[in-house]
Design a protein around this motif. Structure first.
Motif, PDB file in Angstrom:
ATOM      1  N   HIS A 174       0.887  -0.991   0.169  1.00 20.76           N
ATOM      2  CA  HIS A 174      -0.131   0.198   0.065  1.00 20.76           C
ATOM      3  C   HIS A 174       0.458   1.064  -0.440  1.00 20.76           C
ATOM      4  O   HIS A 174       0.258   2.403  -0.833  1.00 20.76           O
ATOM      5  N   ARG A 175       2.190   1.376   0.396  1.00 25.70           N
ATOM      6  CA  ARG A 175       3.063   2.192   0.672  1.00 25.70           C
ATOM      7  C   ARG A 175       3.398   2.989  -0.481  1.00 25.70           C
ATOM      8  O   ARG A 175       4.054   3.675  -0.924  1.00 25.70           O
ATOM      9  N   GLU A 176       3.419   1.424  -1.163  1.00 25.66           N
ATOM     10  CA  GLU A 176       4.049   1.640  -2.885  1.00 25.66           C
ATOM     11  C   GLU A 176       2.897   1.449  -4.204  1.00 25.66           C
ATOM     12  O   GLU A 176       2.838   2.212  -4.960  1.00 25.66           O
ATOM     13  N   ASP A 177       1.921   1.261  -3.422  1.00 25.69           N
ATOM     14  CA  ASP A 177       0.766   2.287  -4.068  1.00 25.69           C
ATOM     15  C   ASP A 177       0.243   0.946  -5.106  1.00 25.69           C
ATOM     16  O   ASP A 177       0.328   1.103  -6.796  1.00 25.69           O
ATOM     17  N   HIS A 178       1.037  -0.364  -5.191  1.00 24.92           N
ATOM     18  CA  HIS A 178       1.222  -1.292  -5.778  1.00 24.92           C
ATOM     19  C   HIS A 178       0.239  -2.409  -5.518  1.00 24.92           C
ATOM     20  O   HIS A 178       0.824  -3.417  -4.557  1.00 24.92           O
ATOM     21  N   HIS A 179      -0.465  -2.769  -5.521  1.00 22.45           N
ATOM     22  CA  HIS A 179      -1.904  -3.597  -4.832  1.00 22.45           C
ATOM     23  C   HIS A 179      -1.791  -5.048  -5.905  1.00 22.45           C
ATOM     24  O   HIS A 179      -2.118  -5.208  -7.113  1.00 22.45           O
ATOM     25  N   PRO A 180      -1.444  -6.442  -5.255  1.00 21.25           N
ATOM     26  CA  PRO A 180      -1.528  -7.682  -5.887  1.00 21.25           C
ATOM     27  C   PRO A 180      -2.817  -8.172  -5.824  1.00 21.25           C
ATOM     28  O   PRO A 180      -3.495  -7.812  -5.121  1.00 21.25           O
ATOM     29  N   ASP A 181      -2.760  -9.367  -6.999  1.00 23.44           N
ATOM     30  CA  ASP A 181      -4.170 -10.087  -6.411  1.00 23.44           C
ATOM     31  C   ASP A 181      -3.896 -10.606  -5.262  1.00 23.44           C
ATOM     32  O   ASP A 181      -2.501 -12.342  -5.782  1.00 23.44           O
ATOM     33  N   LEU A 182      -4.548 -11.363  -4.513  1.00 24.36           N
ATOM     34  CA  LEU A 182      -3.878 -12.536  -3.927  1.00 24.36           C
ATOM     35  C   LEU A 182      -5.568 -13.912  -3.261  1.00 24.36           C
ATOM     36  O   LEU A 182      -6.712 -13.124  -3.651  1.00 24.36           O
ATOM     37  N   LEU A 183      -4.586 -14.428  -4.013  1.00 27.21           N
ATOM     38  CA  LEU A 183      -5.478 -15.901  -3.556  1.00 27.21           C
ATOM     39  C   LEU A 183      -5.463 -16.432  -2.278  1.00 27.21           C
ATOM     40  O   LEU A 183      -4.076 -17.034  -1.309  1.00 27.21           O
ATOM     41  N   VAL A 184      -6.186 -16.040  -0.587  1.00 27.32           N
ATOM     42  CA  VAL A 184      -5.775 -16.561   0.690  1.00 27.32           C
ATOM     43  C   VAL A 184      -6.506 -18.170   0.623  1.00 27.32           C
ATOM     44  O   VAL A 184      -7.831 -18.333   0.806  1.00 27.32           O
ATOM     45  N   GLN A 185      -5.798 -18.324   1.147  1.00 26.10           N
ATOM     46  CA  GLN A 185      -6.450 -20.258   1.517  1.00 26.10           C
ATOM     47  C   GLN A 185      -5.551 -20.524   3.182  1.00 26.10           C
ATOM     48  O   GLN A 185      -4.688 -19.486   3.762  1.00 26.10           O
ATOM     49  N   TYR A 186      -6.217 -21.379   3.756  1.00 28.45           N
ATOM     50  CA  TYR A 186      -5.365 -21.941   5.031  1.00 28.45           C
ATOM     51  C   TYR A 186      -4.005 -21.747   5.693  1.00 28.45           C
ATOM     52  O   TYR A 186      -3.841 -20.983   6.604  1.00 28.45           O
ATOM     53  N   ARG A 225      -1.679 -21.170   3.526  1.00 29.46           N
ATOM     54  CA  ARG A 225      -0.804 -20.758   2.095  1.00 29.46           C
ATOM     55  C   ARG A 225      -1.438 -19.572   1.371  1.00 29.46           C
ATOM     56  O   ARG A 225      -2.519 -19.194   1.581  1.00 29.46           O
ATOM     57  N   CYS A 226      -0.482 -18.490   0.850  1.00 28.94           N
ATOM     58  CA  CYS A 226      -1.081 -16.931   0.124  1.00 28.94           C
ATOM     59  C   CYS A 226      -0.822 -17.252  -1.334  1.00 28.94           C
ATOM     60  O   CYS A 226       1.100 -17.111  -1.408  1.00 28.94           O
ATOM     61  N   SER A 227      -1.519 -17.030  -2.399  1.00 24.43           N
ATOM     62  CA  SER A 227      -1.282 -16.998  -3.779  1.00 24.43           C
ATOM     63  C   SER A 227      -0.560 -15.163  -4.307  1.00 24.43           C
ATOM     64  O   SER A 227      -2.034 -14.720  -4.019  1.00 24.43           O
ATOM     65  N   VAL A 228       0.231 -14.802  -4.811  1.00 23.66           N
ATOM     66  CA  VAL A 228       0.261 -12.872  -4.397  1.00 23.66           C
ATOM     67  C   VAL A 228       0.805 -13.242  -6.189  1.00 23.66           C
ATOM     68  O   VAL A 228       1.543 -14.275  -6.732  1.00 23.66           O
TER      69      VAL A 228
END
Length: 114
Positions: free
Chosen positions: A66-78, A80-83
């Protein structure tokens, strides 16, 4: 540009003229461990011991990007997290994506969530 250079850099507004393709894209990818180029984004999956640790990583990463103003798509699972990063304004991959990927690796390496 080294991995440390990427971690210490900051994102800037970029357009299509800054897209990385071919050898330039491959060169940046070689600097990052475990990141791949798929479906127009650079991607990596981070693994954790449980859901709480996964969410701690997501929250720490959210603060950084957020500080970089560059936001990823995230897939959040139990556990793991895919970025996935891409630069929408450029219609592809730019240096900003690699800056934030390096910062994501740094958040994970700090063990904030483990």
């Amino acid at each position: 540009m080294t991995i440390d250079d990427l971690r210490n850099a900051h994102c800037t507004p970029l357009d299509a003229s800054h897209r990385l393709e071919g050898e330039a894209l491959a060169s940046y990818l070689q600097r990052l461990d475990g990141w791949t180029f798929e479906n127009g984004s650079i991607r990596k999956t981070f693994s954790f011991g449980n859901y709480y640790q996964t969410l701690a990583f997501v929250n720490a990463l959210a603060w950084v990007v957020h500080r970089e103003d560059h936001h990823p798509d995230l897939l959040v699972q139990y556990n793991r997290c895919s970025v996935a990063f891409n630069t929408h304004s450029a219609g592809g991959i730019t240096r900003n994506d690699f800056i934030c990927a390096a910062k994501a690796d740094a958040v994970y390496a700090q063990g904030v969530a483990r």
